[in-house]
Scaffold this motif. Structure first.
Motif, PDB file in Angstrom:
ATOM      1  N   GLU A   9       7.888   9.877  89.290  1.00  0.00           N
ATOM      2  CA  GLU A   9       7.139  10.207  88.089  1.00  0.00           C
ATOM      3  C   GLU A   9       5.889  10.978  88.511  1.00  0.00           C
ATOM      4  O   GLU A   9       5.085  10.498  89.310  1.00  0.00           O
ATOM      5  CB  GLU A   9       6.749   8.932  87.336  1.00  0.00           C
ATOM      6  N   ILE A  10       5.730  12.163  87.995  1.00  0.00           N
ATOM      7  CA  ILE A  10       4.649  13.048  88.415  1.00  0.00           C
ATOM      8  C   ILE A  10       3.477  12.932  87.449  1.00  0.00           C
ATOM      9  O   ILE A  10       3.638  13.050  86.233  1.00  0.00           O
ATOM     10  CB  ILE A  10       5.145  14.502  88.503  1.00  0.00           C
ATOM     11  N   HIS A  12       0.121  14.232  85.673  1.00  0.00           N
ATOM     12  CA  HIS A  12      -0.347  15.544  85.234  1.00  0.00           C
ATOM     13  C   HIS A  12      -1.797  15.448  84.766  1.00  0.00           C
ATOM     14  O   HIS A  12      -2.356  14.358  84.630  1.00  0.00           O
ATOM     15  CB  HIS A  12       0.547  16.086  84.114  1.00  0.00           C
ATOM     16  N   TYR A 161       6.230  22.403  93.902  1.00  0.00           N
ATOM     17  CA  TYR A 161       6.367  21.527  92.746  1.00  0.00           C
ATOM     18  C   TYR A 161       7.502  22.029  91.855  1.00  0.00           C
ATOM     19  O   TYR A 161       7.513  23.176  91.408  1.00  0.00           O
ATOM     20  CB  TYR A 161       5.061  21.495  91.958  1.00  0.00           C
ATOM     21  N   ARG A 162       8.472  21.157  91.622  1.00  0.00           N
ATOM     22  CA  ARG A 162       9.581  21.477  90.736  1.00  0.00           C
ATOM     23  C   ARG A 162       9.945  20.234  89.926  1.00  0.00           C
ATOM     24  O   ARG A 162       9.954  19.127  90.460  1.00  0.00           O
ATOM     25  CB  ARG A 162      10.800  21.967  91.545  1.00  0.00           C
ATOM     26  N   GLU A 163      10.227  20.446  88.685  1.00  0.00           N
ATOM     27  CA  GLU A 163      10.524  19.318  87.799  1.00  0.00           C
ATOM     28  C   GLU A 163      11.612  19.743  86.826  1.00  0.00           C
ATOM     29  O   GLU A 163      11.422  20.688  86.046  1.00  0.00           O
ATOM     30  CB  GLU A 163       9.254  18.894  87.052  1.00  0.00           C
ATOM     31  N   SER A 164      12.757  19.081  86.899  1.00  0.00           N
ATOM     32  CA  SER A 164      13.875  19.399  86.005  1.00  0.00           C
ATOM     33  C   SER A 164      14.691  18.136  85.768  1.00  0.00           C
ATOM     34  O   SER A 164      14.406  17.068  86.325  1.00  0.00           O
ATOM     35  CB  SER A 164      14.750  20.495  86.626  1.00  0.00           C
ATOM     36  N   THR A 168      13.284  16.338  90.974  1.00  0.00           N
ATOM     37  CA  THR A 168      11.846  16.410  90.796  1.00  0.00           C
ATOM     38  C   THR A 168      11.186  16.329  92.160  1.00  0.00           C
ATOM     39  O   THR A 168      11.567  15.509  92.986  1.00  0.00           O
ATOM     40  CB  THR A 168      11.344  15.246  89.903  1.00  0.00           C
ATOM     41  N   LYS A 170       7.136  16.888  94.077  1.00  0.00           N
ATOM     42  CA  LYS A 170       5.737  17.320  94.158  1.00  0.00           C
ATOM     43  C   LYS A 170       5.196  16.880  95.509  1.00  0.00           C
ATOM     44  O   LYS A 170       5.330  15.717  95.883  1.00  0.00           O
ATOM     45  CB  LYS A 170       4.877  16.727  93.049  1.00  0.00           C
ATOM     46  N   GLN A 202       7.576  26.091  87.295  1.00  0.00           N
ATOM     47  CA  GLN A 202       6.666  24.996  86.960  1.00  0.00           C
ATOM     48  C   GLN A 202       5.352  25.130  87.734  1.00  0.00           C
ATOM     49  O   GLN A 202       4.287  24.801  87.227  1.00  0.00           O
ATOM     50  CB  GLN A 202       7.311  23.646  87.251  1.00  0.00           C
TER      51      GLN A 202
END
Length: 293
Positions: A9-10, A12, A161-164, A168, A170, A202
């Motif tokens: 879980e990133i 933000h 950083y990539r989130e899909s 995921t 970071k 992202q």
């Protein structure tokens, strides 16, 4: 350093902004204006790129060498290996000249982010040699990420950083938006735009959000670029000689009275007379500021 995986879980936003700003101030204080501005060119994408057929052990030493050259550590030798671990990497901070870096074994196949992981770990060595550290693991890691981003290698961390819905990732301890904030501060101070280097959509979006937050620092009273609402609030506080936690300015008695506020570039506090339009020069980062006090 950071995490990599498929179910993380990133965080933000800008929860570490005060520490980030303190870190930028610390860099200018410890390195000097001239040394900070000797890092005017970032690590180019080609120095961190991997070809599909490049041996990972030879390639990782090549990229580590690029980080060493960027930070001007000619007598430091990075010995890099891979092993199974939870985090992206770690470094043994000894007296040198050899430093042992371990990277998560997943980077042997996910090579595009090796440069990002090494940017963080080699920066640990650089700060160790400077004897620059913050108390506590969390704040010290934030200092390391901030220094990497501000001195020209940390854009790789944001690009990692990539989130899909599929995966995921970071790297580092800053949020993506905080990385964007520091990179925008660097872009403003050095005139170098990192936008074309991002391969992660992202990462670029986080840079744009961080850039917007950084611009707000340049539009806070008593700076002349402050908006109408900020100017109105400042005038009200000036009449009442009332400090503003949100605006960051504080009034002091005297003849004439003075106001102090954070420099929008390095966040060192500046004190100027309250006497209308004037130009002030930050003694730490040499930024010239148009003020309306």
């Amino acid at each position: 350093m950071g995490q990599a995986g498929e179910a993380i879980e990133i965080e933000h936003g800008f929860p570490h902004l005060d520490t980030v700003r303190t870190a930028i101030t610390a860099l200018y204080k410890r390195l000097s204006y001239d040394t900070v501005h000797s890092f005017g060119l970032s690590v180019p994408p080609t120095d961190a790129a991997f070809s599909d057929d490049e041996d990972p052990y030879l390639g990782v030493q090549r990229v580590a060498g690029a980080m060493v050259r960027h930070l001007r550590l000619p007598d430091a030798r990075m010995i890099v290996s891979f092993r199974e671990m939870r985090h992206a990497g770690s470094v043994e901070l000894a007296a040198g000249p050899e430093y042992f870096i371990e990277l998560n074994s997943r980077f042997k196949t996910h090579r595009r982010d090796i440069g990002a992981a090494l940017a963080h770990e080699v920066m640990h060595v650089y700060l160790h040699r400077l004897d620059l550290a913050f108390p506590g693991t969390r704040d010290n890691e934030i200092l390391t990420d901030t220094a990497a981003a501000y001195l020209g290698s940390g854009w790789l961390l944001l690009d990692a950083y990539r989130e899909s819905s599929v995966s995921t990732q970071k790297l580092g301890y800053l949020t993506p938006e905080e990385f964007g904030y520091v990179l925008a501060k660097r872009a403003s101070a050095f005139g170098e735009d990192p936008s074309p280097w991002f391969t992660s959509p992202q990462g670029y979006e986080a840079y744009a959000r961080g850039r917007e937050r950084a611009r707000r620092d340049e539009q806070r009273a008593p700076l002349a670029a402050a908006g109408r609402l900020g100017r109105h609030r400042y005038a009200r506080d000036r009449r009442a000689a009332q400090s503003s936690p949100s605006g960051g300015y504080a009034f002091e008695g005297g003849d004439p009275p003075r106001v102090s506020f954070p420099c929008p570039t390095c966040h060192q506090r500046i004190r100027v007379p309250v006497r209308g339009r004037l130009r002030a020069r930050c003694g730490l980062c040499r930024t010239v500021l148009d003020c309306d006090t």
